[in-house]
Scaffold this active site. Sequence first.
Site, PDB file in Angstrom:
ATOM      1  N   ASP A  18     -27.364  -5.611  15.051  1.00 53.76           N
ATOM      2  CA  ASP A  18     -27.906  -5.923  13.726  1.00 53.76           C
ATOM      3  C   ASP A  18     -28.471  -4.679  13.055  1.00 53.76           C
ATOM      4  O   ASP A  18     -29.662  -4.593  12.762  1.00 53.76           O
ATOM      5  CB  ASP A  18     -28.968  -7.021  13.833  1.00 53.76           C
ATOM      6  CG  ASP A  18     -28.828  -8.040  12.710  1.00 53.76           C
ATOM      7  OD1 ASP A  18     -28.104  -7.742  11.748  1.00 53.76           O
ATOM      8  OD2 ASP A  18     -29.442  -9.109  12.795  1.00 53.76           O
TER       9      ASP A  18
ATOM     10  N   ASP B  27     -23.338 -11.134  12.551  1.00 49.75           N
ATOM     11  CA  ASP B  27     -23.909 -10.064  11.721  1.00 49.75           C
ATOM     12  C   ASP B  27     -23.592  -8.671  12.245  1.00 49.75           C
ATOM     13  O   ASP B  27     -24.445  -7.790  12.238  1.00 49.75           O
ATOM     14  CB  ASP B  27     -25.426 -10.227  11.604  1.00 49.75           C
ATOM     15  CG  ASP B  27     -25.822 -11.469  10.845  1.00 49.75           C
ATOM     16  OD1 ASP B  27     -24.945 -12.073  10.205  1.00 49.75           O
ATOM     17  OD2 ASP B  27     -26.999 -11.854  10.900  1.00 49.75           O
TER      18      ASP B  27
ATOM     19  N   TRP C 216     -32.002 -13.688   3.846  1.00 50.91           N
ATOM     20  CA  TRP C 216     -31.532 -14.308   5.085  1.00 50.91           C
ATOM     21  C   TRP C 216     -32.656 -14.745   6.017  1.00 50.91           C
ATOM     22  O   TRP C 216     -32.396 -15.395   7.031  1.00 50.91           O
ATOM     23  CB  TRP C 216     -30.655 -13.319   5.854  1.00 50.91           C
ATOM     24  CG  TRP C 216     -31.322 -11.983   6.092  1.00 50.91           C
ATOM     25  CD1 TRP C 216     -31.232 -10.888   5.302  1.00 50.91           C
ATOM     26  CD2 TRP C 216     -32.209 -11.638   7.165  1.00 50.91           C
ATOM     27  NE1 TRP C 216     -31.997  -9.859   5.808  1.00 50.91           N
ATOM     28  CE2 TRP C 216     -32.605 -10.290   6.959  1.00 50.91           C
ATOM     29  CE3 TRP C 216     -32.696 -12.320   8.277  1.00 50.91           C
ATOM     30  CZ2 TRP C 216     -33.470  -9.627   7.824  1.00 50.91           C
ATOM     31  CZ3 TRP C 216     -33.567 -11.651   9.135  1.00 50.91           C
ATOM     32  CH2 TRP C 216     -33.945 -10.329   8.903  1.00 50.91           C
TER      33      TRP C 216
ATOM     34  N   ASP D 237     -36.134 -16.791  12.051  1.00 50.99           N
ATOM     35  CA  ASP D 237     -35.236 -15.652  11.860  1.00 50.99           C
ATOM     36  C   ASP D 237     -35.936 -14.327  12.146  1.00 50.99           C
ATOM     37  O   ASP D 237     -35.260 -13.323  12.377  1.00 50.99           O
ATOM     38  CB  ASP D 237     -34.721 -15.615  10.423  1.00 50.99           C
ATOM     39  CG  ASP D 237     -33.857 -16.808  10.084  1.00 50.99           C
ATOM     40  OD1 ASP D 237     -33.029 -17.197  10.919  1.00 50.99           O
ATOM     41  OD2 ASP D 237     -34.014 -17.358   8.975  1.00 50.99           O
TER      42      ASP D 237
END
Length: 586
Positions: free
Chosen positions: A245, A292, A492, A525
């Site tokens: 990521d 991702d 996100w 998240d």
Amino acid sequence: MQESRRRRRMAITGVAIGALAATGLTFASANQALAEEGCKVDYKVVSTWGSGFQANVTITADEPINGWELKWNFPSGTTVSSAWNVSWSQSGTAFTGKDVGWNASIGSGQSREVFGFIGSGSSTAPGQFTVNGDVCNGPVDPPTSDDPTSDDPTSPGEPGDKVDNPYAGAQVYVNPIWSANAAAEPGGDAIADQPTGVWLDRTSAIYGNDSPTTGSMGLEDHLDEALEQGADVIQVVIYNLPGRDCAALASNGELAADEIDEYKNDYIDPIVDIMGQSKYADLKIVNVIEIDSLPNLVTNVSPRATATDNCDTMKANGNYIDGISYATAELGALPNTYNYLDAGHHGWIGWTNDDPQYDNFHASAELWGSLIGENGMTADDVHGFITNTANYSVLEEPYWDVDQVVGGRPINQNGDVKWVDWNSYNGEIDFATALREELIDNGFNEDIGMLIDTSRNGWGGDYRPTGPSTSTNPIEFVDESRLDQRYNKGNWCNQAGAGLGERPQANPEPGIDAYVWIKPPGESDGASEEIPNNEGKGFDEMCDPDYQGNIRNGNNPSGARDDMPLSGHWSSEQFAELLANAYPPL
């Protein structure tokens, strides 16, 4: 390596999500009322409480339908209080529902969940339905074949056989750790038996590490539990790339950018050894591979203004390509696995442009195609792709189109409409369908299927519009018409106002293998502020509700919830909000 094993038939006879088993969820039709020969109506009660109930209605058509009017008579005393995706009326026991335009078309051999409603009284299904005035009294016959794995995407096949769609007719594993967390929350028992992904986000997760993400259960524990449940399918997230990521600190991982050997030898190889045990030969294992990751090598590398140093490093060292192709090839060599590679979402790579600097869509498909041949990976090792993993993009926007003309210009050619910002798509169904064709053009098999994560894309709060705006100002028109209430599609992290989306179901649209909940609802998240930890997870400003953004989200506020824990850790507050804003409602 596995042999080419699927031939996709695009006129899909859908299989509605069905009855909940005591130990899991079955992707099979239930509570069906039969229709006119060549069509069928599925009137499915999905929840009951006191004298109230919720039902969803699906029409299956033999011949194409372009506009439908559905009628039935309820048992005496049953009334509808609210409904969605339908123009409806009730007189006495007689109910009439009509399409609302965007859901008018049902293709030949296709099933479509057309609307849902809240009722009170008897939840017993009506005895007769009419579609466009014709009494329905016979089922649509699905495609048949002596070979259950050949042309029928709704066939569960035989144990151990490769099938067209692993979700069709399947009971999918319910993670007992997530299920217990959900059931402990007010109202959570309504969804605690839904299947979610098992995330292997660290090497120790393979063996069980008592983290909030995986608990004490390792991969083998989950696979054994799946056998105990009688599940046909288990969903596993492969998520531990070196330099993971590269554009988001909240979900960085344990492996440094150059630790590709550790990824292969200490992470992927043990997973392959466990999944390859003979006792799991009849269990279909869906692997969602490295979310991702590859899209970052298109959108967040130099010379783009959105580049990050970490993503430049990962593009230069090639370890995303190396790691993903190795994982896909090794896992794909097992006879019981189904690999779906992560494909971002429409708000990330939905831009199509002749200028390579602004073309994310074609460039991403080319990058995925370049994996073929690396580390012995073949197209046959990829069963499909998944979009919207752990994200919030809606399936479709029913009240506006990107090429709609408002104020004299198509919306997606008007730079003032920042929500669209020249993007070619405004929903995951159209995006996933188009991307599937582009991926086939870049070397993948014609029978690949797509998954869409709908765990948090419902956006069903009080703000949800019920029709298009009447404004002639294109900015106001889009903002007042759109379901997705984020400040920007690049947001996100723990988005405030989000709700549960469509419940997991197989074959919801042609080319879409399933709607799935890969991201377990209620798991964060990322932390709202820096929290020291030994999980390799940093603090990302996109998770700070006070952050006003950067170039990657159009310099918009983050839209994140406050007081959130580390990524993968449980948040009761977020879970409650997802329940409250669920659409379809619980």
